[in-house]
Design a protein around this motif. Sequence first.
Motif, mmCIF file in Angstrom:
data_model
loop_
_atom_site.group_PDB
_atom_site.id
_atom_site.type_symbol
_atom_site.label_atom_id
_atom_site.label_comp_id
_atom_site.label_asym_id
_atom_site.label_seq_id
_atom_site.Cartn_x
_atom_site.Cartn_y
_atom_site.Cartn_z
ATOM 1 N N ALA A 84 0.779 -1.040 -0.255
ATOM 2 C CA ALA A 84 0.051 -0.540 0.030
ATOM 3 C C ALA A 84 1.266 1.265 0.488
ATOM 4 O O ALA A 84 0.708 2.141 -0.627
ATOM 5 C CB ALA A 84 -0.694 -0.449 1.089
ATOM 6 N N ILE A 92 -3.447 -3.495 -5.036
ATOM 7 C CA ILE A 92 -2.202 -3.600 -2.956
ATOM 8 C C ILE A 92 -1.950 -5.441 -3.078
ATOM 9 O O ILE A 92 -1.374 -5.746 -2.855
ATOM 10 C CB ILE A 92 -2.899 -2.886 -1.922
ATOM 11 C CG1 ILE A 92 -2.876 -1.711 -1.840
ATOM 12 C CG2 ILE A 92 -2.085 -3.118 -1.046
ATOM 13 C CD1 ILE A 92 -3.909 -0.472 -1.096
ATOM 14 N N LYS A 101 -7.287 -0.111 1.788
ATOM 15 C CA LYS A 101 -6.905 0.985 1.402
ATOM 16 C C LYS A 101 -6.431 1.795 2.380
ATOM 17 O O LYS A 101 -4.774 1.744 2.094
ATOM 18 C CB LYS A 101 -6.398 1.443 0.357
ATOM 19 C CG LYS A 101 -7.197 2.755 -0.239
ATOM 20 C CD LYS A 101 -6.971 3.318 -1.728
ATOM 21 C CE LYS A 101 -8.013 4.258 -1.860
ATOM 22 N NZ LYS A 101 -7.989 4.936 -3.663
ATOM 23 N N LEU A 159 -2.231 1.360 4.613
ATOM 24 C CA LEU A 159 -1.719 2.400 4.078
ATOM 25 C C LEU A 159 -0.930 3.283 5.467
ATOM 26 O O LEU A 159 0.394 2.640 5.567
ATOM 27 C CB LEU A 159 -1.857 3.317 3.883
ATOM 28 C CG LEU A 159 -0.914 4.456 3.499
ATOM 29 C CD1 LEU A 159 -0.229 4.127 2.397
ATOM 30 C CD2 LEU A 159 -1.087 6.120 3.106
#
Length: 194
Positions: A21, A38, A56, A60
């Motif tokens: 990510a 990802i 996501k 991240l």
Amino acid sequence: MGPGLRERKKVATRQALHEAAVALSIRHGLDKVTVEAIADAAEVSRRTFSNYFAGKEEALLYGDRQRVRRLVDAVAERPPAEPPWAALTAAALHFERDLGARDPDWVSQFRLVRRHPALAAYQVSAYASMEDELTAQLARRCPLEPMRARLMAAAFLVAVRVAVHEWLDRPKGTELADVMRESLNDLAPAFAPQ
């Protein structure tokens, strides 16, 4: 005895998804990164991704959550007789030494957070998720009023987050420890022993 093979594989998968990510968001921009991309980069299925992260943004910022976890653990490891704010400051400076030099991906990730309000909300959430635990640790350390312990925990986590953001804006070569100390020292009078 450490974690078993299954647990180590889960940790490795979560870390691989996080790293994918970060790398994809830095390379292509957060808006162009998909959960599918990802998962593909981490060589897992979309379903596996969903078993680990809700989206996501969470993938991240997983590293932030881990860093805050280690910071809270560092506070717990401080000597029990140490005054609360002194314990927080010492833990933060010890934690900062463990971070080492500027990691380009970590710096890029923080810059992404600034450009995307949704990421900023996730980051604040990562810090706030540890506030209750940190409050309990401060209350155990000395008899603080519940609200004072919570204020101290929240102020500390904000000071750490602000110090990292400020450090990224300062000239290369600026030590994070110096900015962290400055941030925490600004708040120290409010939390000095009474």
